[in-house]
Design a protein around this motif. Structure first.
Motif, PDB file in Angstrom:
ATOM      1  N   UNK A  35       0.864  -1.176   0.000  1.00  0.00           N
ATOM      2  CA  UNK A  35       0.000   0.000   0.000  1.00  0.00           C
ATOM      3  C   UNK A  35       0.901   1.227   0.000  1.00  0.00           C
ATOM      4  N   UNK A  36       0.741   2.074  -1.009  1.00  0.00           N
ATOM      5  CA  UNK A  36       1.538   3.287  -1.130  1.00  0.00           C
ATOM      6  C   UNK A  36       0.620   4.454  -1.473  1.00  0.00           C
ATOM      7  N   UNK A  37       1.118   5.652  -1.236  1.00  0.00           N
ATOM      8  CA  UNK A  37       0.338   6.857  -1.557  1.00  0.00           C
ATOM      9  C   UNK A  37       1.290   8.015  -1.810  1.00  0.00           C
ATOM     10  N   UNK A  38       0.828   8.981  -2.593  1.00  0.00           N
ATOM     11  CA  UNK A  38       1.553  10.234  -2.810  1.00  0.00           C
ATOM     12  C   UNK A  38       0.613  11.385  -2.457  1.00  0.00           C
ATOM     13  N   UNK A  39       1.192  12.449  -1.890  1.00  0.00           N
ATOM     14  CA  UNK A  39       0.366  13.613  -1.576  1.00  0.00           C
ATOM     15  C   UNK A  39       0.509  14.673  -2.657  1.00  0.00           C
ATOM     16  N   UNK A  40      -0.102  15.824  -2.434  1.00  0.00           N
ATOM     17  CA  UNK A  40      -0.087  16.898  -3.444  1.00  0.00           C
ATOM     18  C   UNK A  40       1.313  17.466  -3.686  1.00  0.00           C
ATOM     19  N   UNK A  41       2.229  17.251  -2.749  1.00  0.00           N
ATOM     20  CA  UNK A  41       3.618  17.704  -2.921  1.00  0.00           C
ATOM     21  C   UNK A  41       4.480  16.620  -3.559  1.00  0.00           C
ATOM     22  N   UNK A  42       3.846  15.516  -3.961  1.00  0.00           N
ATOM     23  CA  UNK A  42       4.513  14.373  -4.568  1.00  0.00           C
ATOM     24  C   UNK A  42       5.407  13.626  -3.574  1.00  0.00           C
ATOM     25  N   UNK A  43       5.159  13.835  -2.274  1.00  0.00           N
ATOM     26  CA  UNK A  43       5.868  13.061  -1.262  1.00  0.00           C
ATOM     27  C   UNK A  43       5.289  11.652  -1.258  1.00  0.00           C
ATOM     28  N   UNK A  44       6.146  10.676  -0.951  1.00  0.00           N
ATOM     29  CA  UNK A  44       5.738   9.272  -1.013  1.00  0.00           C
ATOM     30  C   UNK A  44       5.584   8.694   0.387  1.00  0.00           C
ATOM     31  N   UNK A  45       4.578   7.854   0.527  1.00  0.00           N
ATOM     32  CA  UNK A  45       4.304   7.193   1.795  1.00  0.00           C
ATOM     33  C   UNK A  45       4.016   5.734   1.515  1.00  0.00           C
ATOM     34  N   UNK A  46       4.415   4.871   2.446  1.00  0.00           N
ATOM     35  CA  UNK A  46       4.097   3.446   2.281  1.00  0.00           C
ATOM     36  C   UNK A  46       3.699   2.861   3.626  1.00  0.00           C
ATOM     37  N   UNK A  47       2.777   1.931   3.538  1.00  0.00           N
ATOM     38  CA  UNK A  47       2.348   1.236   4.740  1.00  0.00           C
ATOM     39  C   UNK A  47       3.453   0.265   5.123  1.00  0.00           C
ATOM     40  N   UNK A  48       3.743   0.182   6.398  1.00  0.00           N
ATOM     41  CA  UNK A  48       4.798  -0.696   6.892  1.00  0.00           C
ATOM     42  C   UNK A  48       4.553  -2.126   6.418  1.00  0.00           C
ATOM     43  N   UNK A  49       5.523  -2.677   5.705  1.00  0.00           N
ATOM     44  CA  UNK A  49       5.390  -4.026   5.146  1.00  0.00           C
ATOM     45  C   UNK A  49       5.327  -5.099   6.236  1.00  0.00           C
ATOM     46  N   UNK A  50       5.818  -4.765   7.423  1.00  0.00           N
ATOM     47  CA  UNK A  50       5.803  -5.743   8.516  1.00  0.00           C
ATOM     48  C   UNK A  50       4.416  -5.874   9.132  1.00  0.00           C
ATOM     49  N   UNK A  51       3.544  -4.900   8.868  1.00  0.00           N
ATOM     50  CA  UNK A  51       2.187  -4.923   9.411  1.00  0.00           C
ATOM     51  C   UNK A  51       1.311  -5.774   8.497  1.00  0.00           C
ATOM     52  N   UNK A  52       0.627  -6.726   9.070  1.00  0.00           N
ATOM     53  CA  UNK A  52      -0.265  -7.581   8.280  1.00  0.00           C
ATOM     54  C   UNK A  52      -1.414  -6.737   7.742  1.00  0.00           C
ATOM     55  N   UNK A  53      -1.707  -6.893   6.469  1.00  0.00           N
ATOM     56  CA  UNK A  53      -2.774  -6.115   5.859  1.00  0.00           C
ATOM     57  C   UNK A  53      -4.132  -6.599   6.342  1.00  0.00           C
ATOM     58  N   UNK A  54      -4.963  -5.645   6.728  1.00  0.00           N
ATOM     59  CA  UNK A  54      -6.369  -5.899   7.055  1.00  0.00           C
ATOM     60  C   UNK A  54      -7.099  -4.595   6.782  1.00  0.00           C
TER      61      UNK A  54
END
Length: 194
Positions: free
Chosen positions: A18-37
Motif C-alpha cells: 500500500x503506497x500513496x503520494x500527496x499533493x507535494x509528490x511526497x511518497x508514503x508506504x504502509x509498513x510491510x511488517x504490518x499484516x494487511x487488514x
C-alpha cells in the motif's frame, strides 16, 4: 517499477503493498511488517490524511566523509548542503552510466578545486538515479545542472551554459549573490596585492 520508487526492490508476489503520494509528490508506504487488514488499511489512510506519516525518501547513505571540493549530495543531506541559507550552490544531477556525466567529472572537479576557498559557493553533485530529487528541480536528462542562490532556494535556476571550467567560472562569478574573493564578476582572477 513504481514500487522501487517506494523502496520495494524485490516485490513479493504474495504480499500486498500500500503506497500513496500527496499533493507535494511526497511518497508514503504502509509498513510491510504490518499484516494487511481493513483495520490497518483504514489506520494508514487516517494517518495519511491526518499528516501523521513520515514521507519515504529514496536516498543513498549520507557520506561519512564529505570533505572533497565537490560535495556529495544524497536525498537525506540535500537540505543541509543545497539549501544551506548562506551558500550559493551549483549542483549537478547525474547518472553513473551517463557518458556525458563521466566526461564532465574532471572539469567539474577542476572547477570545485578552483573555488574551494570561496566561502559563499558550493559545488555539488547528486546521483539522481539513487536519490529522490526535490520537485522544484526538473531532471529530464543527464547531466542536469542547477544553480541555487542563497535567498532563492525555492526557485533554483537551470544552468544551460557551456561545459568547460571557464564557462562555469564566468557564470558563477556573474551570478553569485555576493562577489567572490578570487574572481571578479567577469570570472577573471583577482590579482592579490603584494
Amino acid at each position: 517499477h513504481e514500487l522501487t520508487e517506494f523502496g520495494v526492490e524485490s516485490p513479493d508476489d504474495t504480499k500486498l503493498y500500500v503506497t500513496a503520494k500527496d499533493e507535494k509528490n511526497q511518497k508514503f508506504k504502509m509498513d510491510a511488517a504490518v499484516a494487511f487488514s481493513m483495520d490497518t488499511f483504514d489506520s494508514f489512510l487516517n494517518d495519511f490524511f491526518g499528516n501523521k506519516l513520515t514521507p519515504y525518501l529514496k536516498s543513498e547513505p549520507i557520506p561519512e566523509v564529505n570533505d572533497q571540493p565537490v560535495k556529495v549530495v544524497v536525498a537525506k543531506n540535500f537540505d543541509e548542503i543545497v539549501n544551506a541559507p548562506d551558500k550559493d550552490v551549483l549542483i549537478e544531477f547525474y547518472a553513473p552510466w551517463c557518458g556525458h556525466c563521466k566526461s564532465l567529472v574532471p572539469k567539474y572537479e577542476e572547477l570545485a578545486e578552483k573555488l574551494k576557498n570561496e566561502p559563499g559557493v558550493t559545488i555539488a553533485k547528486m546521483d539522481a538515479t539513487a536519490n529522490d530529487v526535490p520537485s522544484n528541480y526538473q531532471v529530464q536528462g543527464f547531466p542536469t545542472i542547477y544553480f541555487a542562490p542563497k535567498g532563492s532556494k525555492g526557485t533554483p535556476r537551470q544552468y544551460n551554459g557551456g561545459r568547460e571550467v571557464k564557462d562555469f567560472l564566468e557564470y558563477l562569478a556573474r551570478e553569485a549573490t555576493e562577489p567572490m574573493k578570487s574572481f571578479d564578476r567577469s570570472g577573471a582572477p583577482v590579482k592579490s596585492e603584494l
